[in-house]
Design a protein around this motif. Structure first.
Motif, PDB file in Angstrom:
ATOM      1  N   GLN A   8       0.827  -1.221   0.000  1.00 54.72           N
ATOM      2  CA  GLN A   8       0.000   0.000   0.000  1.00 54.72           C
ATOM      3  C   GLN A   8       0.852   1.256   0.000  1.00 54.72           C
ATOM      4  OE1 GLN A   8      -0.177  -2.703   1.795  1.00 54.72           O
ATOM      5  NE2 GLN A   8      -1.939  -2.747   3.175  1.00 54.72           N
ATOM      6  N   SER A  14      -1.036   1.435  -5.116  1.00 50.14           N
ATOM      7  CA  SER A  14      -2.254   2.066  -4.610  1.00 50.14           C
ATOM      8  C   SER A  14      -3.122   2.571  -5.752  1.00 50.14           C
ATOM      9  CB  SER A  14      -1.914   3.232  -3.693  1.00 50.14           C
ATOM     10  OG  SER A  14      -1.010   2.791  -2.727  1.00 50.14           O
ATOM     11  N   GLU A  17      -4.904  -0.217  -7.426  1.00 51.58           N
ATOM     12  CA  GLU A  17      -5.990  -0.768  -6.604  1.00 51.58           C
ATOM     13  C   GLU A  17      -7.202   0.149  -6.576  1.00 51.58           C
ATOM     14  OE1 GLU A  17      -6.307  -3.807  -5.252  1.00 51.58           O
ATOM     15  OE2 GLU A  17      -4.450  -4.193  -6.344  1.00 51.58           O
TER      16      GLU A  17
END
Ligand code: HEC
Length: 220
Positions: A8, A14, A17
């Motif tokens: 993350q 990130s 995602e």
């Protein structure tokens, strides 16, 4: 990071995602950091993405590349920007296996994502959107504009015709019928009704005057 790598914390992970979450609703929209030698295998460039990357490699001043391509769900438009390392700090994780944090090697393995060099064209960020949506919107907007234009023209046509009939054709027809009767010698033909002060009114006034003179002449 010491005990377990947190993907993350990696912007490339990130952003992928976040867009993935959006794709649950809009599967035709895609974003990908397409790489020739990716850390995460899901970022590996496909054939057409390799072509885009090679455009950036050939022309290092190119900052954006826009194109279209056919997909299974129709034409799609893509916008691509080159990925190059802007900062020597990136080399800590992307240059050699030895320099990278051990937890990262644990998670991603030592095989890919290394040997990147400053200012090399490593890949391209590619956003792809389906053309069907904007094309349909443009079609709809075109239909609405053309439909309302046609409606307005039909309305103007009807109103103009009604006005022409009421203000010109009807009084002139009446006048000409009266003229017919007078010309056939009918003296008791009705009087010309008083008309408004426009061209037709002037005409009927002249006609009434002419009729008076005619009767006068006939009586003499
Ligand atoms: C702490 C280590 C670390 C640093 C520092 C780092 N990265 Fe990464 N980078 C990674 C990892 C791990 C991934 C894979 C993430 C994933 O799972 O998608 C990655 C992925 C990427 C990707 C996506 C493509 C791929 O390889 O999967 C790009 C592009 C990228 N990094 C660029 C950079 C840039 C530019 C910098 C410097 C500003 C940088 N990275 C700094 C660890 C790092």
């Amino acid at each position: 990071m010491k005990y377990g790598f947190l993907p993350q914390s990696i912007p490339a992970y990130s952003s992928f995602e976040v867009v993935n979450a959006l794709r649950a609703k809009h599967p035709d929209y895609t974003y990908k950091p397409a790489m020739l030698n990716p850390t995460n295998p899901r970022d590996r460039a496909q054939d057409w993405e390799e072509d885009v990357i090679s455009q950036f490699a050939k022309n290092t001043t190119l900052t954006e590349y826009v194109g279209q391509r056919g997909t299974a769900s129709g034409q799609a438009m893509f916008i691509a920007r080159p990925i190059r390392l802007p900062n020597p700090a990136c080399l800590q994780c992307h240059s050699t296996v030895d320099a990278a944090p051990p937890t990262m090697i644990e998670k991603y393995g030592p095989a890919n994502g290394f040997g990147w060099k400053m200012n090399d064209t490593l890949g391209a960020q590619i956003v792809s959107v389906p053309m069907a949506v904007p094309l349909k919107r443009a079609d709809d907007a075109f239909g609405v504009v053309m439909g309302s234009l046609t409606g307005v023209f039909v309305l103007i046509g009807v109103v103009l015709n009604l006005m022409l009939w009421k203000l010109v054709i009807q009084p002139v027809t009446k006048l000409s019928a009266l003229a017919d009767r007078v010309s056939l010698g009918e003296r008791d033909a009705p009087r010309v009704p008083p008309a408004p002060k426009d061209e037709i009114g002037t005409l009927s006034e002249s006609f009434a005057r002419m009729r008076k003179s005619l009767v006068h002449a006939m009586l003499l």
